[in-house]
Write an enzyme that holds these catalytic residues in place. Sequence first.
Site, short mmCIF file in Angstrom:
data_model
loop_
_atom_site.label_atom_id
_atom_site.label_comp_id
_atom_site.label_asym_id
_atom_site.label_seq_id
_atom_site.Cartn_x
_atom_site.Cartn_y
_atom_site.Cartn_z
N ASN A 19 41.44 49.10 23.42
CA ASN A 19 40.29 49.85 22.93
C ASN A 19 40.04 49.45 21.48
OD1 ASN A 19 38.59 51.89 21.84
ND2 ASN A 19 39.11 53.16 23.60
N PHE A 20 38.90 48.79 21.24
CA PHE A 20 38.61 48.29 19.90
C PHE A 20 37.98 49.32 18.98
CE2 PHE A 20 38.89 43.83 21.53
CZ PHE A 20 39.73 43.35 20.55
N LYS A 42 33.64 50.39 36.37
CA LYS A 42 34.93 50.00 35.78
C LYS A 42 35.92 49.67 36.89
CE LYS A 42 38.42 51.26 32.37
NZ LYS A 42 38.39 49.98 31.67
N HIS A 99 35.17 57.25 33.19
CA HIS A 99 34.42 56.03 32.89
C HIS A 99 33.30 55.85 33.92
CE1 HIS A 99 37.89 54.88 30.36
NE2 HIS A 99 37.02 54.10 29.73
N THR A 130 41.00 43.98 29.89
CA THR A 130 42.05 44.91 30.32
C THR A 130 42.29 44.78 31.83
OG1 THR A 130 40.53 46.72 30.86
CG2 THR A 130 41.32 46.61 28.59
N ALA A 159 43.44 44.25 22.34
CA ALA A 159 43.26 45.71 22.27
C ALA A 159 42.82 46.23 23.62
CB ALA A 159 42.20 46.06 21.23
N GLY A 207 39.63 41.76 24.44
CA GLY A 207 39.54 43.16 24.86
C GLY A 207 39.68 43.29 26.36
N1 LIG Z 1 39.19 46.56 24.52
C1 LIG Z 1 38.05 47.24 24.47
O1 LIG Z 1 37.71 47.88 23.45
C2 LIG Z 1 37.13 47.23 25.66
C3 LIG Z 1 35.94 47.95 25.67
C4 LIG Z 1 35.11 47.87 26.78
C5 LIG Z 1 35.48 47.07 27.87
N2 LIG Z 1 36.67 46.41 27.82
C6 LIG Z 1 37.11 45.51 28.90
O2 LIG Z 1 36.35 44.30 28.78
C7 LIG Z 1 36.22 43.73 30.07
C8 LIG Z 1 34.73 43.51 30.37
O3 LIG Z 1 34.09 44.76 30.49
P1 LIG Z 1 32.50 44.88 30.66
O4 LIG Z 1 32.25 46.32 30.97
O5 LIG Z 1 31.79 44.26 29.52
O6 LIG Z 1 32.29 43.99 31.99
P2 LIG Z 1 30.94 43.40 32.62
O7 LIG Z 1 29.74 44.12 32.13
O8 LIG Z 1 31.18 43.34 34.09
O9 LIG Z 1 30.88 41.90 32.05
C9 LIG Z 1 31.80 40.95 32.46
C10 LIG Z 1 31.40 39.59 31.93
O10 LIG Z 1 32.37 38.66 32.41
C11 LIG Z 1 31.71 37.58 33.07
N3 LIG Z 1 32.47 37.12 34.24
C12 LIG Z 1 32.86 37.86 35.32
N4 LIG Z 1 33.52 37.07 36.20
C13 LIG Z 1 33.53 35.82 35.67
C14 LIG Z 1 34.07 34.58 36.09
N5 LIG Z 1 34.73 34.46 37.25
N6 LIG Z 1 33.92 33.50 35.29
C15 LIG Z 1 33.26 33.61 34.10
N7 LIG Z 1 32.73 34.77 33.64
C16 LIG Z 1 32.86 35.85 34.42
C17 LIG Z 1 30.40 38.15 33.52
O11 LIG Z 1 29.51 37.06 33.61
P3 LIG Z 1 28.57 36.78 34.87
O12 LIG Z 1 27.31 37.53 34.51
O13 LIG Z 1 28.43 35.31 34.84
O14 LIG Z 1 29.27 37.34 36.07
C18 LIG Z 1 30.04 39.11 32.40
O15 LIG Z 1 29.40 38.42 31.34
C19 LIG Z 1 36.92 44.69 31.04
O16 LIG Z 1 38.26 44.26 31.21
C20 LIG Z 1 36.89 46.02 30.29
O17 LIG Z 1 37.90 46.93 30.69
C21 LIG Z 1 37.49 46.46 26.75
#
Ligand SMILES: NC(=O)c1ccc[n+]([C@@H]2O[C@H](COP(=O)([O-])OP(=O)(O)OC[C@H]3O[C@@H](n4cnc5c(N)ncnc54)[C@H](OP(=O)(O)O)[C@@H]3O)[C@@H](O)[C@H]2O)c1
Length: 221
Positions: free
Chosen positions: A97-98, A134, A130, A76, A95, A74
Amino acid sequence: MKIALLGKGKTGGKVIELINDNNLPHTYTVFDRSNPMTVEQLRLHDVILSFLPGDVFVDNIEIIKSSGIPVVTGSTGFKWTDELIQGLTAPWVYATNFSLGMNLVHEMINTLSKARNLFNDYSFSIHEVHHTKKLDAPSGTALTWKDWVNDDVEITSERTGDVIGDHILTFTTANEKITLRHEALDRKIFAEGALWACEKVRDLNIGLHNFQSLSLKELLK
Ligand SMILES: NC(=O)c1ccc[n+]([C@@H]2O[C@H](COP(=O)([O-])OP(=O)(O)OC[C@H]3O[C@@H](n4cnc5c(N)ncnc54)[C@H](OP(=O)(O)O)[C@@H]3O)[C@@H](O)[C@H]2O)c1
């Protein structure tokens, strides 16, 4: 299912909540900064599920590919290029958006995209809202909607509070306006759709598959 969960932030954390709260028959290992992924570690799992930021996913894509494990992602904020998916040896599903409800939206946008058959003078716009953390703008979902509309679309983005995801598509002519809105109320919708894809991915052919096409097939059965 043994899941290698890449990232347990706002969205990855919901995957864990969903598995634990509903006693789903899955186990998971979290890979993040404190537990960096390795090919050997990934290979101990049935499926890789990524909710890493897009740039981090891309930085690690060679490790993920080398594992040969099916992937659901997921992440992006980047474009899928031929180079990125070169040499895949497993099925992957991506995706922007899932949300499974987004398929209903897809069908509605499909209808709106036929506007040119009836109107000469009209415009489309998308406004997406958002949370302030983000990183990418416009959102992957807004860009996907624009593709679905397949016409000129002005996209505007707003970052405020802890809004999970609010997308508004407006179709305007001189004398009428149609508004289509999708609001994500809980990040669990993404976790649900992602786990649905984890169940399906292993039965797919090697290569990159789009979640929307997969779930749309199910909707239109
Ligand atoms: N497709 C979908 O339906 C959907 C829905 C929502 C979000 N998303 C996407 O999913 C992604 C994550 O979103 P989120 O809101 O969950 O982000 P988030 O809360 O910032 O979480 C990011 C995660 O990635 C880890 N991470 C960051 N930098 C890293 C690195 N260099 N090496 C290893 N791990 C690392 C972080 O771990 P640490 O704590 O170790 O930093 C944290 O566990 C984004 O691209 C967002 O746009 C997609």
